[in-house]
Design a protein around this motif. Structure first.
Motif, PDB file in Angstrom:
ATOM      1  N   LYS A  84       0.797  -1.217   0.000  1.00 59.37           N
ATOM      2  CA  LYS A  84       0.000   0.000   0.000  1.00 59.37           C
ATOM      3  C   LYS A  84       0.836   1.276   0.000  1.00 59.37           C
ATOM      4  CE  LYS A  84      -0.522   0.010   5.031  1.00 59.37           C
ATOM      5  NZ  LYS A  84      -1.492  -0.028   6.166  1.00 59.37           N
ATOM      6  N   THR A  85       2.141   1.152   0.224  1.00 54.79           N
ATOM      7  CA  THR A  85       3.003   2.346   0.202  1.00 54.79           C
ATOM      8  C   THR A  85       3.371   2.774  -1.214  1.00 54.79           C
ATOM      9  OG1 THR A  85       5.086   1.094   0.341  1.00 54.79           O
ATOM     10  CG2 THR A  85       4.000   1.685   2.427  1.00 54.79           C
ATOM     11  N   LEU A  86       3.006   1.985  -2.221  1.00 52.60           N
ATOM     12  CA  LEU A  86       3.417   2.288  -3.594  1.00 52.60           C
ATOM     13  C   LEU A  86       2.980   3.679  -4.026  1.00 52.60           C
ATOM     14  CD1 LEU A  86       4.619   1.512  -6.340  1.00 52.60           C
ATOM     15  CD2 LEU A  86       2.421   0.453  -6.910  1.00 52.60           C
ATOM     16  N   ALA A 133       8.328  22.874  -4.949  1.00 49.33           N
ATOM     17  CA  ALA A 133       8.617  21.448  -4.773  1.00 49.33           C
ATOM     18  C   ALA A 133       9.291  21.189  -3.431  1.00 49.33           C
ATOM     19  CB  ALA A 133       9.504  20.953  -5.913  1.00 49.33           C
ATOM     20  N   LEU A 134      10.216  22.057  -3.037  1.00 49.65           N
ATOM     21  CA  LEU A 134      10.892  21.891  -1.751  1.00 49.65           C
ATOM     22  C   LEU A 134       9.907  21.998  -0.590  1.00 49.65           C
ATOM     23  CD1 LEU A 134      14.178  23.906  -2.390  1.00 49.65           C
ATOM     24  CD2 LEU A 134      14.019  21.453  -1.891  1.00 49.65           C
ATOM     25  N   ASP A 135       9.005  22.958  -0.653  1.00 47.73           N
ATOM     26  CA  ASP A 135       8.012  23.099   0.415  1.00 47.73           C
ATOM     27  C   ASP A 135       7.113  21.866   0.494  1.00 47.73           C
ATOM     28  OD1 ASP A 135       8.972  25.610   1.071  1.00 47.73           O
ATOM     29  OD2 ASP A 135       7.447  26.689  -0.086  1.00 47.73           O
ATOM     30  N   TRP A 136       6.680  21.379  -0.659  1.00 47.00           N
ATOM     31  CA  TRP A 136       5.800  20.206  -0.705  1.00 47.00           C
ATOM     32  C   TRP A 136       6.512  18.988  -0.112  1.00 47.00           C
ATOM     33  CZ3 TRP A 136       5.440  15.309  -2.761  1.00 47.00           C
ATOM     34  CH2 TRP A 136       4.165  14.777  -2.939  1.00 47.00           C
ATOM     35  N   LEU A 137       7.772  18.797  -0.498  1.00 46.82           N
ATOM     36  CA  LEU A 137       8.528  17.645  -0.008  1.00 46.82           C
ATOM     37  C   LEU A 137       8.872  17.776   1.472  1.00 46.82           C
ATOM     38  CD1 LEU A 137      10.805  17.281  -3.142  1.00 46.82           C
ATOM     39  CD2 LEU A 137       9.231  15.512  -2.308  1.00 46.82           C
ATOM     40  N   GLU A 138       9.204  18.990   1.918  1.00 42.89           N
ATOM     41  CA  GLU A 138       9.495  19.211   3.331  1.00 42.89           C
ATOM     42  C   GLU A 138       8.300  18.802   4.191  1.00 42.89           C
ATOM     43  OE1 GLU A 138      11.397  20.620   6.893  1.00 42.89           O
ATOM     44  OE2 GLU A 138      12.181  20.070   4.921  1.00 42.89           O
ATOM     45  N   ASP A 139       7.097  19.102   3.746  1.00 42.75           N
ATOM     46  CA  ASP A 139       5.889  18.771   4.504  1.00 42.75           C
ATOM     47  C   ASP A 139       5.622  17.273   4.562  1.00 42.75           C
ATOM     48  OD1 ASP A 139       5.401  21.444   5.006  1.00 42.75           O
ATOM     49  OD2 ASP A 139       3.937  21.672   3.386  1.00 42.75           O
ATOM     50  N   ARG A 140       6.231  16.518   3.646  1.00 45.83           N
ATOM     51  CA  ARG A 140       5.928  15.087   3.551  1.00 45.83           C
ATOM     52  C   ARG A 140       7.117  14.187   3.898  1.00 45.83           C
ATOM     53  NH1 ARG A 140       2.958  18.191   0.659  1.00 45.83           N
ATOM     54  NH2 ARG A 140       0.783  17.689   0.148  1.00 45.83           N
ATOM     55  N   ALA A 141       8.220  14.790   4.297  1.00 45.88           N
ATOM     56  CA  ALA A 141       9.413  14.013   4.656  1.00 45.88           C
ATOM     57  C   ALA A 141       9.505  13.847   6.165  1.00 45.88           C
ATOM     58  CB  ALA A 141      10.660  14.700   4.106  1.00 45.88           C
ATOM     59  N   GLU A 142       8.363  13.561   6.793  1.00 40.76           N
ATOM     60  CA  GLU A 142       8.325  13.482   8.250  1.00 40.76           C
ATOM     61  C   GLU A 142       8.945  12.198   8.774  1.00 40.76           C
ATOM     62  OE1 GLU A 142       4.366  11.848   6.723  1.00 40.76           O
ATOM     63  OE2 GLU A 142       5.710  13.530   6.272  1.00 40.76           O
ATOM     64  N   THR A 143       9.081  11.175   7.918  1.00 42.72           N
ATOM     65  CA  THR A 143       9.693   9.922   8.348  1.00 42.72           C
ATOM     66  C   THR A 143      10.904   9.621   7.483  1.00 42.72           C
ATOM     67  OG1 THR A 143       8.305   8.594   6.851  1.00 42.72           O
ATOM     68  CG2 THR A 143       7.477   8.987   9.080  1.00 42.72           C
ATOM     69  N   THR A 144      11.883   8.959   8.086  1.00 40.53           N
ATOM     70  CA  THR A 144      13.073   8.523   7.368  1.00 40.53           C
ATOM     71  C   THR A 144      13.328   7.069   7.726  1.00 40.53           C
ATOM     72  OG1 THR A 144      14.006  10.755   7.466  1.00 40.53           O
ATOM     73  CG2 THR A 144      15.523   8.964   6.996  1.00 40.53           C
ATOM     74  N   PRO A 145      13.257   6.147   6.748  1.00 39.79           N
ATOM     75  CA  PRO A 145      12.945   6.365   5.328  1.00 39.79           C
ATOM     76  C   PRO A 145      11.499   6.825   5.123  1.00 39.79           C
ATOM     77  CG  PRO A 145      12.984   4.024   5.835  1.00 39.79           C
ATOM     78  CD  PRO A 145      13.482   4.726   7.064  1.00 39.79           C
ATOM     79  N   LEU A 146      11.211   7.191   3.901  1.00 38.28           N
ATOM     80  CA  LEU A 146       9.933   7.836   3.615  1.00 38.28           C
ATOM     81  C   LEU A 146       8.739   6.892   3.693  1.00 38.28           C
ATOM     82  CD1 LEU A 146      11.176   9.946   0.577  1.00 38.28           C
ATOM     83  CD2 LEU A 146      10.576  10.837   2.840  1.00 38.28           C
ATOM     84  N   ALA A 147       8.973   5.610   3.451  1.00 40.63           N
ATOM     85  CA  ALA A 147       7.845   4.670   3.406  1.00 40.63           C
ATOM     86  C   ALA A 147       8.168   3.352   4.104  1.00 40.63           C
ATOM     87  CB  ALA A 147       7.439   4.411   1.959  1.00 40.63           C
ATOM     88  N   GLY A 148       8.868   3.441   5.209  1.00 35.19           N
ATOM     89  CA  GLY A 148       9.126   2.241   5.995  1.00 35.19           C
ATOM     90  C   GLY A 148      10.413   1.519   5.666  1.00 35.19           C
ATOM     91  N   ARG A 149      10.877   1.643   4.450  1.00 34.96           N
ATOM     92  CA  ARG A 149      12.155   1.069   4.037  1.00 34.96           C
ATOM     93  C   ARG A 149      12.707   1.899   2.889  1.00 34.96           C
ATOM     94  NH1 ARG A 149      12.305  -1.753  -0.761  1.00 34.96           N
ATOM     95  NH2 ARG A 149      10.330  -2.417  -1.690  1.00 34.96           N
ATOM     96  N   PHE A 150      13.957   1.673   2.536  1.00 31.60           N
ATOM     97  CA  PHE A 150      14.600   2.418   1.462  1.00 31.60           C
ATOM     98  C   PHE A 150      13.944   2.078   0.129  1.00 31.60           C
ATOM     99  CE2 PHE A 150      18.222   2.742  -1.635  1.00 31.60           C
ATOM    100  CZ  PHE A 150      18.312   4.131  -1.625  1.00 31.60           C
ATOM    101  N   THR A 151      13.435   3.099  -0.563  1.00 26.01           N
ATOM    102  CA  THR A 151      12.762   2.906  -1.840  1.00 26.01           C
ATOM    103  C   THR A 151      13.283   3.906  -2.862  1.00 26.01           C
ATOM    104  OG1 THR A 151      10.975   4.493  -1.448  1.00 26.01           O
ATOM    105  CG2 THR A 151      10.655   2.234  -0.601  1.00 26.01           C
ATOM    106  N   ARG A 152      12.710   3.838  -4.052  1.00 26.65           N
ATOM    107  CA  ARG A 152      13.103   4.754  -5.121  1.00 26.65           C
ATOM    108  C   ARG A 152      12.765   6.200  -4.783  1.00 26.65           C
ATOM    109  NH1 ARG A 152       9.978   2.371 -10.072  1.00 26.65           N
ATOM    110  NH2 ARG A 152      10.498   4.351 -11.083  1.00 26.65           N
TER     111      ARG A 152
END
Length: 215
Positions: A84-86, A133-152
């Motif tokens: 579901k993270t796709l 784009a930077l503002d949009w990504l900053e708001d959505r980069a709350e977790t590291t990695p972004l989706a539970g594991r290293f992805t594209r």
């Protein structure tokens, strides 16, 4: 395999990192799409990087196509999730790659084009696109990695944030989530094995922005 392109490019570098992630040995031809345009056209008819020449001589261009091909060859280490993270991964990757495209275009405007021939409206538009784009990504980069594991998505975002940090730090600004994510990426073995190269950037003609260009 042979990877064509310079390691200051977020697109070339993301392919190099992916190759290391999948454990694929490769050679590299450090050619510039500008300085070595005719030589690059021998591998890619439009003269763009990255280009990946496979062991049988077949050629793949465009980093998305290359990433998908490597995923298909190495399903156990695929960077594209099947859960579901796709959707989240593809959304983040798409904006990160668009950001990379606009950042590289801005570099071209400020480095390749004489000051008297630059289009202020085009530069202003690129600046707005990059900031958005930077503002949009900053708001959505709350977790590291972004989706539970290293992805594209991590791959694309890590490469473009480092590109901006090294080439346009004033445009990256104070964005702690993106900087935290980039530091995490750069500490990963595949990133460390394929470092950003300022030396290759300078050799290809890159120069720091002047104070006038930073406005």
């Amino acid at each position: 395999m042979i990877l064509w392109g310079l390691m200051d490019s977020p697109f070339v570098r993301r392919v190099a990192v992916a190759l290391h992630h999948h454990g694929c040995p490769y050679e590299r031809r450090p050619l510039s799409a500008f300085r070595d345009f005719d030589a690059m056209r021998a591998a890619n008819p439009v003269g763009q990087a990255p280009v990946l020449t496979l062991a049988d001589g077949a050629v793949l261009t465009d980093s998305r196509a290359i990433i998908e091909y490597l995923d298909a060859l190495h399903p156990a280490t695929a960077l594209t999730p099947k859960d579901k993270t796709l959707l989240r991964v593809l959304q983040l990757e798409a904006v990160a790659l668009s950001l990379a495209d606009k950042a590289v275009a801005l570099t071209g405007e400020l480095t390749r084009r004489p000051a008297a021939l630059r289009d202020p409206e085009a530069i202003a538009r690129l600046q707005v696109q990059i900031a958005g784009a930077l503002d949009w990504l900053e708001d959505r980069a709350e977790t590291t990695p972004l989706a539970g594991r290293f992805t594209r998505a991590d791959l694309a975002l890590g490469c473009v944030v480092t590109y901006l940090a090294r080439k346009h730090p004033n445009r990256l600004g104070e964005r702690p989530a993106l900087l935290r994510h980039a530091r995490w990426c750069e500490a990963l073995p595949p990133f460390a094995a394929a470092p950003f190269s300022m030396a290759e950037a300078v050799a290809a003609g890159w120069q720091p922005e002047t104070l006038e260009e930073r406005s």
